[in-house]
Design a protein around this motif. Structure first.
Motif, short mmCIF file in Angstrom:
data_model
loop_
_atom_site.label_atom_id
_atom_site.label_comp_id
_atom_site.label_asym_id
_atom_site.label_seq_id
_atom_site.Cartn_x
_atom_site.Cartn_y
_atom_site.Cartn_z
N ILE A 73 0.87 -1.22 -0.02
CA ILE A 73 -0.09 0.16 0.02
C ILE A 73 0.78 1.21 0.14
O ILE A 73 1.85 1.24 0.83
N THR A 74 0.49 2.37 -0.66
CA THR A 74 1.34 3.46 -0.86
C THR A 74 0.16 4.54 -0.81
O THR A 74 -0.93 4.52 -1.41
N ARG A 153 10.73 -5.31 -7.47
CA ARG A 153 9.73 -4.82 -8.27
C ARG A 153 8.84 -3.91 -7.39
O ARG A 153 8.29 -2.99 -7.99
N PHE A 154 8.71 -4.40 -6.21
CA PHE A 154 7.69 -3.37 -5.33
C PHE A 154 8.66 -2.13 -5.07
O PHE A 154 7.80 -0.99 -5.22
N GLU A 155 9.80 -2.23 -4.77
CA GLU A 155 10.44 -0.79 -4.74
C GLU A 155 10.49 -0.18 -5.81
O GLU A 155 10.78 1.16 -5.82
N LYS A 159 9.13 3.72 -6.03
CA LYS A 159 10.21 4.84 -6.30
C LYS A 159 9.28 5.50 -7.70
O LYS A 159 9.31 6.71 -7.90
N GLU A 160 8.66 4.85 -8.61
CA GLU A 160 7.82 5.45 -9.54
C GLU A 160 6.65 6.44 -9.09
O GLU A 160 6.38 7.32 -9.87
N THR A 202 9.07 -4.41 14.06
CA THR A 202 8.60 -3.32 12.90
C THR A 202 10.06 -2.84 12.29
O THR A 202 11.01 -2.66 12.94
N TYR A 203 9.88 -3.14 10.88
CA TYR A 203 11.04 -2.55 10.08
C TYR A 203 10.60 -1.57 9.03
O TYR A 203 9.41 -1.32 8.65
N VAL A 204 11.68 -0.61 8.86
CA VAL A 204 11.21 0.48 7.86
C VAL A 204 12.64 0.41 6.69
O VAL A 204 13.72 -0.10 7.14
N LYS A 205 12.49 0.73 5.64
CA LYS A 205 13.61 1.18 4.49
C LYS A 205 12.96 2.48 3.78
O LYS A 205 11.93 2.56 3.27
N LYS A 206 14.15 3.06 3.64
CA LYS A 206 14.12 4.46 2.65
C LYS A 206 14.16 3.80 1.07
O LYS A 206 14.85 2.95 0.76
N ILE A 207 13.44 4.38 0.30
CA ILE A 207 13.53 4.29 -0.97
C ILE A 207 14.53 5.05 -1.73
O ILE A 207 14.48 6.26 -1.62
N ILE A 208 15.41 4.64 -2.35
CA ILE A 208 16.64 5.37 -2.83
C ILE A 208 16.68 5.33 -4.31
O ILE A 208 16.26 4.30 -5.24
#
Length: 208
Positions: A73-74, A153-155, A159-160, A202-208
């Motif tokens: 989800i975004t 593919r999700f990342e 990003k798009e 709980t994990y987080v990740k930045k979209i680079i």
């Protein structure tokens, strides 16, 4: 060599994804019940809502069999991955659960367990605009890079969509090491309500 194909999920994939959920998720993190029928109805409730809310749904398929799935989800995108009416499925699953003792126990546990819920007010994820809701690969297809391909593919999709950061929930019964080894930051750890031997992460990740 195993030939894996990747494609957007459809409403017709629902039952197959329920089976993946049941085969690969330990539902003791959500309920004290171990009854198979009760757990199947619980899986239907979770996934019906995931299908309705998803911005992104991708499956991996081998010889007509779905062997991996990722649902995300975004907030950066207003459209949904597909049109899916979850209400009849959820209504029927809850009616099924109310019809026997173990089912009632599941409904009671579900009412107590207010999280994980998409985009909670948890300060650890307050700056996230996206969530990885469900991510799983069937055991017999592991080591074919299905998980890493679905994640990439999700990342790319995020990003798009100009997403900046996403989060996910995992636990010590899952292969959480995948996240530790792939650029995620663990921002929260707590003991599970229903299974004290389990830790929720709980994990987080930045979209680079």
């Amino acid at each position: 060599m195993v030939n894996i194909e990747y494609r957007p999920a459809s409403a017709d994939d629902f039952d197959a994804i329920v089976e993946i959920f049941l085969a690969n998720m330990n539902l003791s993190i959500f309920t004290t019940s171990t009854d198979k029928d009760a757990l199947r109805n619980l899986a239907v409730i979770f996934l019906a809502n995931d299908f309705r809310n998803a911005s992104y749904m991708q499956v991996a398929e081998c010889k007509g069999e779905i062997c991996g799935v990722l649902i995300g989800i975004t907030r950066t995108l207003s459209t949904k991955a597909l049109v899916f009416d979850s209400k009849p499925l959820v209504k029927q699953a809850k009616a099924n659960l109310r019809s026997f003792e173990e089912g009632v126990k599941v409904l009671s546990d579900l009412a107590k367990n207010k999280s994980p819920i998409s985009f909670t007010n948890n300060s650890a994820i307050s700056d996230c605009d996206s969530e990885l809701v469900f991510f799983s690969t069937n055991a017999k297809y592991r080591r074919h890079k299905i998980g890493s391909t679905l994640m990439t593919r999700f990342e790319t999709f995020l990003k798009e969509c100009n997403a900046k950061k996403y989060f996910l929930y995992s636990d010590s019964l899952c292969t959480y090491q995948f996240y530790d080894n792939n650029g995620f930051q663990r921002v929260e750890k707590k003991q599970n309500t229903f299974n004290p031997k389990v830790e929720n992460y709980t994990y987080v990740k930045k979209i680079i």
